[in-house]
Motif scaffolding. Structure first.
Motif, PDB file in Angstrom:
ATOM      1  N   MET A 188      88.418 -25.521   3.467  1.00  0.00           N
ATOM      2  CA  MET A 188      89.825 -25.132   3.550  1.00  0.00           C
ATOM      3  C   MET A 188      90.132 -24.386   4.855  1.00  0.00           C
ATOM      4  SD  MET A 188      90.353 -23.703  -0.321  1.00  0.00           S
ATOM      5  CE  MET A 188      89.944 -24.687  -1.770  1.00  0.00           C
ATOM      6  N   GLY A 189      89.096 -24.042   5.608  1.00  0.00           N
ATOM      7  CA  GLY A 189      89.298 -23.311   6.857  1.00  0.00           C
ATOM      8  C   GLY A 189      88.971 -21.832   6.775  1.00  0.00           C
ATOM      9  N   ASP A 232      83.025 -13.073  17.654  1.00  0.00           N
ATOM     10  CA  ASP A 232      82.176 -14.039  16.968  1.00  0.00           C
ATOM     11  C   ASP A 232      82.779 -15.437  17.056  1.00  0.00           C
ATOM     12  OD1 ASP A 232      80.130 -12.303  15.998  1.00  0.00           O
ATOM     13  OD2 ASP A 232      81.533 -11.540  14.509  1.00  0.00           O
ATOM     14  N   ALA A 233      81.908 -16.414  17.179  1.00  0.00           N
ATOM     15  CA  ALA A 233      82.353 -17.812  17.289  1.00  0.00           C
ATOM     16  C   ALA A 233      82.611 -18.375  15.907  1.00  0.00           C
ATOM     17  CB  ALA A 233      81.315 -18.637  18.039  1.00  0.00           C
ATOM     18  N   ASP A 234      83.674 -17.880  15.279  1.00  0.00           N
ATOM     19  CA  ASP A 234      84.158 -18.369  13.990  1.00  0.00           C
ATOM     20  C   ASP A 234      85.442 -19.139  14.262  1.00  0.00           C
ATOM     21  OD1 ASP A 234      82.113 -16.764  13.107  1.00  0.00           O
ATOM     22  OD2 ASP A 234      83.363 -15.447  11.889  1.00  0.00           O
ATOM     23  N   LEU A 235      85.459 -20.428  13.988  1.00  0.00           N
ATOM     24  CA  LEU A 235      86.627 -21.224  14.340  1.00  0.00           C
ATOM     25  C   LEU A 235      86.717 -22.464  13.465  1.00  0.00           C
ATOM     26  CD1 LEU A 235      85.413 -23.837  16.141  1.00  0.00           C
ATOM     27  CD2 LEU A 235      85.114 -22.027  17.817  1.00  0.00           C
ATOM     28  N   ILE A 236      87.900 -23.055  13.471  1.00  0.00           N
ATOM     29  CA  ILE A 236      88.115 -24.307  12.753  1.00  0.00           C
ATOM     30  C   ILE A 236      88.751 -25.324  13.707  1.00  0.00           C
ATOM     31  CG2 ILE A 236      88.307 -23.249  10.492  1.00  0.00           C
ATOM     32  CD1 ILE A 236      91.335 -23.465  10.687  1.00  0.00           C
ATOM     33  N   VAL A 237      88.393 -26.591  13.516  1.00  0.00           N
ATOM     34  CA  VAL A 237      88.911 -27.681  14.326  1.00  0.00           C
ATOM     35  C   VAL A 237      89.849 -28.513  13.467  1.00  0.00           C
ATOM     36  CG1 VAL A 237      88.321 -29.704  15.711  1.00  0.00           C
ATOM     37  CG2 VAL A 237      86.783 -27.717  15.678  1.00  0.00           C
ATOM     38  N   LEU A 238      91.069 -28.714  13.961  1.00  0.00           N
ATOM     39  CA  LEU A 238      92.094 -29.453  13.228  1.00  0.00           C
ATOM     40  C   LEU A 238      92.453 -30.738  13.964  1.00  0.00           C
ATOM     41  CD1 LEU A 238      94.533 -26.500  12.437  1.00  0.00           C
ATOM     42  CD2 LEU A 238      92.921 -27.538  10.848  1.00  0.00           C
ATOM     43  N   GLU A 239      92.745 -31.772  13.197  1.00  0.00           N
ATOM     44  CA  GLU A 239      93.188 -33.029  13.785  1.00  0.00           C
ATOM     45  C   GLU A 239      94.626 -32.912  14.265  1.00  0.00           C
ATOM     46  OE1 GLU A 239      92.775 -37.762  12.625  1.00  0.00           O
ATOM     47  OE2 GLU A 239      92.825 -36.259  11.048  1.00  0.00           O
ATOM     48  N   GLU A 240      95.410 -32.094  13.583  1.00  0.00           N
ATOM     49  CA  GLU A 240      96.832 -31.959  13.875  1.00  0.00           C
ATOM     50  C   GLU A 240      97.127 -30.535  14.325  1.00  0.00           C
ATOM     51  OE1 GLU A 240     101.082 -33.032  11.631  1.00  0.00           O
ATOM     52  OE2 GLU A 240      99.146 -33.525  10.723  1.00  0.00           O
ATOM     53  N   ASP A 241      97.943 -30.389  15.346  1.00  0.00           N
ATOM     54  CA  ASP A 241      98.328 -29.079  15.874  1.00  0.00           C
ATOM     55  C   ASP A 241      99.386 -28.465  14.964  1.00  0.00           C
ATOM     56  OD1 ASP A 241      99.432 -26.916  17.275  1.00  0.00           O
ATOM     57  OD2 ASP A 241      99.160 -27.884  19.215  1.00  0.00           O
ATOM     58  N   PRO A 242      99.096 -27.342  14.294  1.00  0.00           N
ATOM     59  CA  PRO A 242     100.091 -26.770  13.379  1.00  0.00           C
ATOM     60  C   PRO A 242     101.387 -26.356  14.072  1.00  0.00           C
ATOM     61  CG  PRO A 242      98.255 -25.261  13.689  1.00  0.00           C
ATOM     62  CD  PRO A 242      97.853 -26.562  14.306  1.00  0.00           C
ATOM     63  N   PHE A 243     101.316 -26.043  15.363  1.00  0.00           N
ATOM     64  CA  PHE A 243     102.526 -25.651  16.088  1.00  0.00           C
ATOM     65  C   PHE A 243     103.424 -26.851  16.393  1.00  0.00           C
ATOM     66  CE2 PHE A 243      99.873 -21.950  16.782  1.00  0.00           C
ATOM     67  CZ  PHE A 243     100.775 -20.914  16.647  1.00  0.00           C
ATOM     68  N   HIS A 244     102.899 -28.056  16.167  1.00  0.00           N
ATOM     69  CA  HIS A 244     103.702 -29.265  16.329  1.00  0.00           C
ATOM     70  C   HIS A 244     103.822 -30.040  15.010  1.00  0.00           C
ATOM     71  CE1 HIS A 244     102.395 -28.619  20.626  1.00  0.00           C
ATOM     72  NE2 HIS A 244     103.711 -28.642  20.709  1.00  0.00           N
ATOM     73  N   GLU A 285     107.418 -28.151   6.726  1.00  0.00           N
ATOM     74  CA  GLU A 285     107.301 -28.597   5.338  1.00  0.00           C
ATOM     75  C   GLU A 285     105.998 -29.355   5.078  1.00  0.00           C
ATOM     76  OE1 GLU A 285     109.845 -31.706   7.548  1.00  0.00           O
ATOM     77  OE2 GLU A 285     109.665 -29.512   7.462  1.00  0.00           O
ATOM     78  N   ARG A 286     105.243 -29.675   6.147  1.00  0.00           N
ATOM     79  CA  ARG A 286     103.972 -30.386   5.974  1.00  0.00           C
ATOM     80  C   ARG A 286     102.753 -29.496   6.241  1.00  0.00           C
ATOM     81  NH1 ARG A 286     102.932 -33.876   9.688  1.00  0.00           N
ATOM     82  NH2 ARG A 286     101.063 -34.461   8.505  1.00  0.00           N
ATOM     83  N   LEU A 287     102.956 -28.232   6.494  1.00  0.00           N
ATOM     84  CA  LEU A 287     101.829 -27.364   6.850  1.00  0.00           C
ATOM     85  C   LEU A 287     100.759 -27.312   5.754  1.00  0.00           C
ATOM     86  CD1 LEU A 287     103.719 -24.397   8.556  1.00  0.00           C
ATOM     87  CD2 LEU A 287     102.053 -25.929   9.651  1.00  0.00           C
ATOM     88  N   TYR A 288     101.187 -27.442   4.498  1.00  0.00           N
ATOM     89  CA  TYR A 288     100.213 -27.363   3.401  1.00  0.00           C
ATOM     90  C   TYR A 288      99.233 -28.530   3.421  1.00  0.00           C
ATOM     91  CZ  TYR A 288     102.798 -30.993   0.842  1.00  0.00           C
ATOM     92  OH  TYR A 288     103.392 -32.166   0.464  1.00  0.00           O
ATOM     93  N   GLU A 289      99.546 -29.603   4.143  1.00  0.00           N
ATOM     94  CA  GLU A 289      98.683 -30.774   4.192  1.00  0.00           C
ATOM     95  C   GLU A 289      97.499 -30.594   5.138  1.00  0.00           C
ATOM     96  OE1 GLU A 289     101.032 -34.131   5.286  1.00  0.00           O
ATOM     97  OE2 GLU A 289     102.453 -33.901   3.634  1.00  0.00           O
ATOM     98  N   LEU A 290      97.565 -29.598   6.024  1.00  0.00           N
ATOM     99  CA  LEU A 290      96.531 -29.449   7.042  1.00  0.00           C
ATOM    100  C   LEU A 290      95.187 -29.091   6.408  1.00  0.00           C
ATOM    101  CD1 LEU A 290      98.412 -27.548   9.893  1.00  0.00           C
ATOM    102  CD2 LEU A 290      98.135 -30.011   9.553  1.00  0.00           C
ATOM    103  N   ARG A 291      94.150 -29.641   7.030  1.00  0.00           N
ATOM    104  CA  ARG A 291      92.791 -29.396   6.543  1.00  0.00           C
ATOM    105  C   ARG A 291      91.843 -29.551   7.724  1.00  0.00           C
ATOM    106  NH1 ARG A 291      89.363 -33.325   2.593  1.00  0.00           N
ATOM    107  NH2 ARG A 291      87.610 -31.924   2.148  1.00  0.00           N
ATOM    108  N   PRO A 292      90.880 -28.662   7.871  1.00  0.00           N
ATOM    109  CA  PRO A 292      89.980 -28.751   9.024  1.00  0.00           C
ATOM    110  C   PRO A 292      89.148 -30.027   9.027  1.00  0.00           C
ATOM    111  CG  PRO A 292      89.784 -26.619   7.936  1.00  0.00           C
ATOM    112  CD  PRO A 292      90.579 -27.493   7.026  1.00  0.00           C
TER     113      PRO A 292
END
Length: 529
Positions: free
Chosen positions: A215-216, A493-505, A509-516
Motif C-alpha cells: 500500500m506504500g 533514510d532511503a525509504d521510498l515508493i515508486v508509482l506508475e502514475e504521478d499523483p500531482f497529475h 477523484e482517482r487518488l484512491y486508485e494509486l498503488r506502488p
C-alpha cells in the motif's frame, strides 16, 4: 554495504528548498545525494550500479500514524463483517462456522449498525447461524461488540450482571442482555476468549508486513499493547521487522514504564517508544463519544467521559517525569475540550519544571467546538487524525451531531490555524491504505463520489501537498525523527515508493486508485508488484 544510483524519475522530495530532483544516490541505506544525475553520481564511487526508473514517480515512504498492528494482522484471519446488510454479515458468519470445529470461537470485525436498515443485531440471530460456536464480532469503531448466547454464557453475562464502569450491556425490555456490548463491557467477553499466543501474534505481524508495503507504507505508529510490543521486539531481534514502528505505551503500564525510565523516542531505527495512550471518551458509532450537548434526537444522552482534565494533568505529570509524551483518544467536543484544558496546564508544568517540550498528541480530534479550534496550535498539540473516518462517518455525524458536523474532521481549518496534522487509518477500523486516506482528505468524498462533486464540507479539503505531508514529514516530526525520515534528501533514510502514475497529475477523484509498483526501506526493495 550497498550503494546505487536511482535516476530517470520524478522524485518528489518533500524538501521545500528542493521540491523535485532527477536522481538519488543511496549508500548503506541512506540517501547521500539528491539533485541532477551528475550531482548524484559524484557522491558514489565510479562504476556504482545505476537503476533506471523509466520515467516513473517517486515519493518518500508513507507512514500510518495511528493503527492497531496486532489487531490488524489478526483481523486478516477474521470474518469480514463490513457488509452493506446485516443478512450478508450473518451469511459470512454461517460460512465460517461450517469450516470451524465446534466450540471454537468465531471472531469477526467491521459491522456498523448505522448502515444496516434493521440497526443492531442480537444474540438470537447469531445463534441461528452458529449454534455450536461462541461468536464475538467487533464493531467497525472497536467500541462495541455483537455476541451470541454461547459467548454470553461463557462470560457469565445474564439478567443480573451489572454494567461495568465506563461500559454498558444493551438489554431488552425485560432486562435481558441482547448480545450487544459497549465500551468496557466488551472486556467481559474478551477476557474469556483464548488469547492469541506470542508466536501467533509475531507470525501474523510478519505476514501482514507485505500487505502494508504494497500500500506504500514504510512506517506505522502502533497503539496495541504488551503482546504486540513483545512480538515486535522478537521480530527486530530476528532481523525480520522491516517497518519503522513507533510503539505506544498503554496507560495501565505507565507505572512500569516510569519505573524503568523509558522515554519517548528511545529505541532503534526499527522500533521506538512513542507516547502514553489514554482514552478520554468512546466513539461516534455507539454514541459514547463525550459531547458538550446531547446527541441529535436524544434528549439526554451525551456520551461517556472517561478522563477529565484534572485526571489527565495528573497522568501527564507522571509521564513527563520520565520524558514520556501523551497520545489521548478524544472524539467528542467535550472530550477534546477536557484534553485541551489539561494540555494547557501541562505546558505550564513543563516550563515551570524546566522539562522538555514534549510532542503531545490528540488521537482522532473528530469534532471540536468552534471556540476551541485554535487551541491545538496555541499549545503546540499534534492532531493525529484519520481522513477516511470523515468519509466513512459523515452520514452518521450528520445524523447524531447535526450542525456541529461543520467542525468535524476539520482538516483545513486546523491546518490554517497552524496545527500540525499527522494522518493514519485506525486500522482495522478502516483500511490502512494511505491513498484512500489521501483521497478522503483531498476530496471529502467516498470512492463513488458521494455525497456531492465538491465533497462533504468542502471547505475542509486539503491540497495534495498538505495530505502528503501528513503521511510523511509530520509523522516523522511526531516520532522525533524529522531529521532522518519523511523526505528524500541527503542524510535521510532511503525509504521510498515508486508509482506508475504521478499523483500531482492524477485527478483527485482517482487518488484512491494509486498503488506502488515498488517499495524500498533502508535502501532495500522489500516489495514489488
Amino acid at each position: 554495504m550497498k550503494l546505487f544510483l536511482l535516476y530517470n524519475a520524478t522524485f518528489y522530495t518533500l524538501n521545500p528548498a528542493q521540491p523535485t530532483v532527477q536522481a538519488l544516490a543511496v549508500w548503506d541505506g541512506k540517501i547521500v545525494a539528491a539533485g541532477t544525475v551528475e550531482e548524484a553520481e559524484t557522491a558514489l564511487p565510479a562504476g556504482a550500479p545505476r537503476i533506471n526508473l523509466n520515467g516513473l514517480t517517486v515519493l518518500p515512504g508513507l507512514t500510518d500514524s495511528h493503527l492497531h498492528l496486532q489487531h490488524y494482522a489478526l483481523a486478516l484471519q477474521y470474518v469480514d463483517c463490513e457488509t452493506p446488510t446485516r443478512a450478508e454479515c450473518l451469511l459470512r458468519v454461517q460460512h465460517k462456522a461450517k469450516s470451524t470445529p465446534p466450540q471454537n470461537w468465531i471472531r469477526g470485525h467491521g459491522w456498523n449498525q448505522n448502515v444496516w436498515e434493521e440497526g443492531f443485531g442480537n444474540a438470537h440471530l447469531l445463534d441461528q447461524v452458529a449454534p455450536h460456536h461462541p461468536v464475538y464480532l467487533t464493531a467497525k469503531s472497536l467500541h462495541a461488540a455483537w455476541v451470541n448466547s454461547l459467548a454470553l454464557q461463557a462470560a457469565g453475562i445474564d439478567h443480573n450482571t451489572p454494567d461495568p464502569p465506563d461500559g454498558r450491556i444493551q438489554r431488552d425490555e425485560s432486562g435481558n442482555p441482547t448480545g450487544i456490548l459497549f465500551e468496557s463491557a466488551m472486556g467481559l467477553v474478551e477476557k474469556v476468549i483464548p488469547e492469541a499466543t506470542l508466536p501467533q501474534v509475531r507470525q501474523a505481524i510478519e505476514d501482514a508486513q507485505p500487505q502494508l508495503w504494497g500500500m506504500g507504507l514504510t512506517g506505522v505508529h502502533d497503539f496495541d499493547r504488551r503482546t504486540c510490543f513483545m512480538a515486535l521486539q522478537e521480530l527486530e531481534q530476528a532481523g525480520r521487522l522491516n517497518l519503522r514502528v513507533v510503539k505506544s505505551i498503554p496507560l495501565e503500564n505507565l507505572k512500569e514504564a516510569v519505573e524503568v525510565g523509558l522515554r519517548s523516542g528511545f529505541g532503534s531505527q526499527w522500533l521506538r517508544v512513542g507516547s502514553v495512550k489514554c482514552f478520554a471518551d468512546g466513539a461516534l458509532g455507539p454514541q459514547t463519544a463525550a459531547m458538550l450537548q446531547p446527541y441529535e434526537g436524544i434528549t439526554s444522552e451525551s456520551g461517556i467521559l472517561f478522563l477529565d482534565s484534572e485526571e489527565i494533568v495528573e497522568i501527564g505529570q507522571r509521564a513527563a517525569a520520565s520524558g514520556l509524551s501523551l497520545a489521548i483518544h478524544a472524539i467528542g467536543d467535550r472530550a477534546n475540550h477536557e484534553v485541551l484544558k489539561a494540555y494547557a496546564q501541562l505546558r505550564q508544568f513543563e516550563k515551570q519544571e524546566a522539562r522538555p517540550h514534549l510532542r503531545h498528541r490528540i488521537e482522532h480530534v473528530q469534532v471540536l467546538h468552534p471556540d476551541h479550534l485554535s487551541l491545538l496550535a496555541q499549545y503546540d498539540i499534534i492532531a493525529s487524525m484519520q481522513p477516511i473516518h470523515a468519509t466513512s462517518d459523515m452520514d452518521i455525524a450528520d445524523r447524531h451531531w447535526g450542525k456541529r458536523s461543520r467542525f468535524a474532521y476539520a482538516f483545513q481549518t486546523l491546518a490554517g490555524l497552524g496545527t500540525r496534522l499527522t494522518f493514519g487509518s485506525d486500522a482495522p477500523v478502516e483500511s490502512p491504505n494511505p491513498f484512500w486516506g489521501i483521497h478522503a482528505a483531498v476530496t471529502r468524498q467516498r470512492h463513488s463520489g458521494y455525497p456531492t462533486p465538491d465533497g462533504w464540507y468542502p471547505q475542509e479539503r486539503l491540497s495534495l501537498q498538505q495530505a502528503l505531508e501528513a503521511y510523511t514529514i509530520n509523522p516523522a516530526y511526531t516520532a522525533g525523527r524529522e531529521r532522518e525520515l519523511g523526505k528524500l534528501q541527503p542524510g535521510y533514510d532511503a525509504d521510498l515508493i515508486v508509482l506508475e502514475e504521478d499523483p500531482f497529475h492524477t485527478p483527485p477523484e482517482r487518488l484512491y486508485e494509486l498503488r506502488p509498483l515498488r517499495t524500498m526501506i533502508a535502501g532495500e526493495w522489500v516489495w514489488e508488484r
